[in-house]
Design a protein around this motif. Structure first.
Motif: not given
Length: 420
Positions: A54-55, A60-61, A65-72, A78-81
């Motif tokens: 990933l770029s 970063d995005k 989001l993973a930090r903001q919504y760790p339950d989801d 590769n760092g993808a959501l």
């Protein structure tokens, strides 16, 4: 307008095992209607591993989001959501499922995706990170396709504008054009008589939830190819909302289910104004439709010069679209990637869900322009017809004298001018 939220899967049962389509992550428009070459798997996998990087913009995005919504959410290797604690599997046999359950996996859903004939399961395993779940399942079921349930995002943004001006949306020109879109929900489109028929289906929790992004994409698809509003014949827009409400939408699983719905409706052109990481389950679903002669159109994204490949635009046989401004110049934020097939106008104004006019900017809004033009050339899924439609549209495209690189076959939907 039809609104029904599709619930996940069905009971665990013995499923017919279909062949998993051969897939490649990259290809030219001449791949439309042809299955990917199953040869050279080692090289293809090495190239795929490179393409899955990933770029920094996307990483970063995803991290935010993973930090903001760790339950989801959590991140793949590769760092993808992706959706936390859930894994997608295509072609999972009963024997492999039993072995997975002995290891502690449980079945969230398991069914055959109607319209695609793909047996898809969603499995979870309490206490394990996503990467461990995927590795273990790939060991248990080496003949299956195992992926994270990646989360895709919209490829554009909106800004409010003064006034409540009339929406820039009108019926399409081609008699009986049929286009599908996989996006957010949309508000109803204005029409003259019954010349625009819109069918919406909800696939995410919350059902159909109108959003400016989906409303803009729908409006652009319904806009006539020329400025002859009086003679724009009828068309049908099939809109699949895979975002709904909450944070469990926009996923690979829901995209696959929406693609199955498009297949059942025999939609010849499907626009997916979304971007995300490579996902083999999504790639397999798209490969089924491409082989049948359905045109899939998607934006390259808005990551600029630092961009890496984003999907589904970079999948084999998908029509990859970039965006230009009103002067036919490439948007500075448009992802500069190795393959672009067409360019379309990526700055437009539409009436948003609040009734106010909003300016939409991004490659998300160039993609539906190309989708509509292709629908004028293809009335039903057909491999040969799909290739001919792409070739004919390429012949009608133009390039400005300056700044023509990165535009693929050229610009569609913006009248050429000698001053450009």
């Amino acid at each position: 307008m039809m609104a029904s939220a599709q619930m996940r899967g069905g009971p665990s049962r013995e499923l017919p095992m279909s062949h998993i389509p051969s897939i490649e992550d990259r290809g030219r428009p001449d791949g439309v209607g042809r299955p990917a070459d199953p040869g050279a798997n080692g090289l293809a996998r090495a190239e795929q591993a490179q393409s899955e990087r990933l770029s920094h913009v996307q990483r970063d995005k995803a991290e935010a989001l993973a930090r903001q919504y760790p339950d989801d959410y959590e991140l793949d290797r590769n760092g993808a959501l992706a959706i936390r604690g859930e894994v997608l599997v295509i072609g999972l046999s009963d024997k492999a499922l039993a072995a997975a359950q002995k290891t502690g996996f449980s079945v969230v859903s398991r069914d055959v995706v109607d319209g695609l004939d793909l047996p898809m399961a969603v499995l979870s395993r309490s206490g394990w990170p996503l990467t461990k779940m995927i590795d273990r399942l790939r060991d248990i079921a080496p003949d299956s396709m195992v992926e994270a349930d990646h989360v895709f995002s919209m490829s554009g943004a909106a800004w409010p504008m003064g006034g409540s001006g009339a929406p820039d949306a009108n019926p399409g020109r081609a008699a009986g054009w049929r286009v599908g879109m996989i996006d957010t929900g949309s508000t109803p489109l204005p029409s003259t008589g019954a010349r625009i028929h819109m069918v919406q289906q909800g696939f995410a929790p919350g059902g159909i939830v109108p959003h400016d992004h989906g409303t803009a994409v729908a409006s652009i698809i319904a806009r006539p190819a020329l400025d002859d509003q009086a003679n724009g014949p009828s068309g049908t827009l099939f809109a699949a909302d895979i975002f709904g409400s909450g944070r469990r939408g926009g996923t690979a699983e829901l995209m696959v289910r929406a693609l199955g719905w498009m297949a059942r409706q025999q939609v010849p052109v499907v626009n997916i104004s979304m971007v995300g990481p490579y996902n083999g389950v999504v790639a397999a679903a798209i490969a089924v439709l491409v082989k049948r002669g359905t045109l899939i159109v998607a934006p390259v994204g808005n990551d600029g010069p630092s961009a890496r490949l984003l999907y589904p635009a970079s999948l084999k046989g998908v029509i990859a679209v970039t965006g230009v401004d009103t002067k036919g110049q490439l948007l500075p934020e448009a992802s500069q990637v190795s393959r672009v097939d067409f360019a379309g106008p990526a700055v437009t104004a539409v009436r948003g869900i609040s009734g106010r006019t909003v300016e939409m900017r991004g490659t998300s809004f160039a993609s539906p322009v190309i989708a509509h033009h292709l629908a004028e050339l293809l009335s039903a899924p057909d491999p040969r017809g799909a290739r001919q439609a792409v070739q004919k549209l390429a012949g009608a495209a133009w390039k400005p004298k300056k700044g023509k690189s990165g535009l693929g076959s050229g610009i569609i939907g913006l009248a050429p001018m000698t001053s450009r």
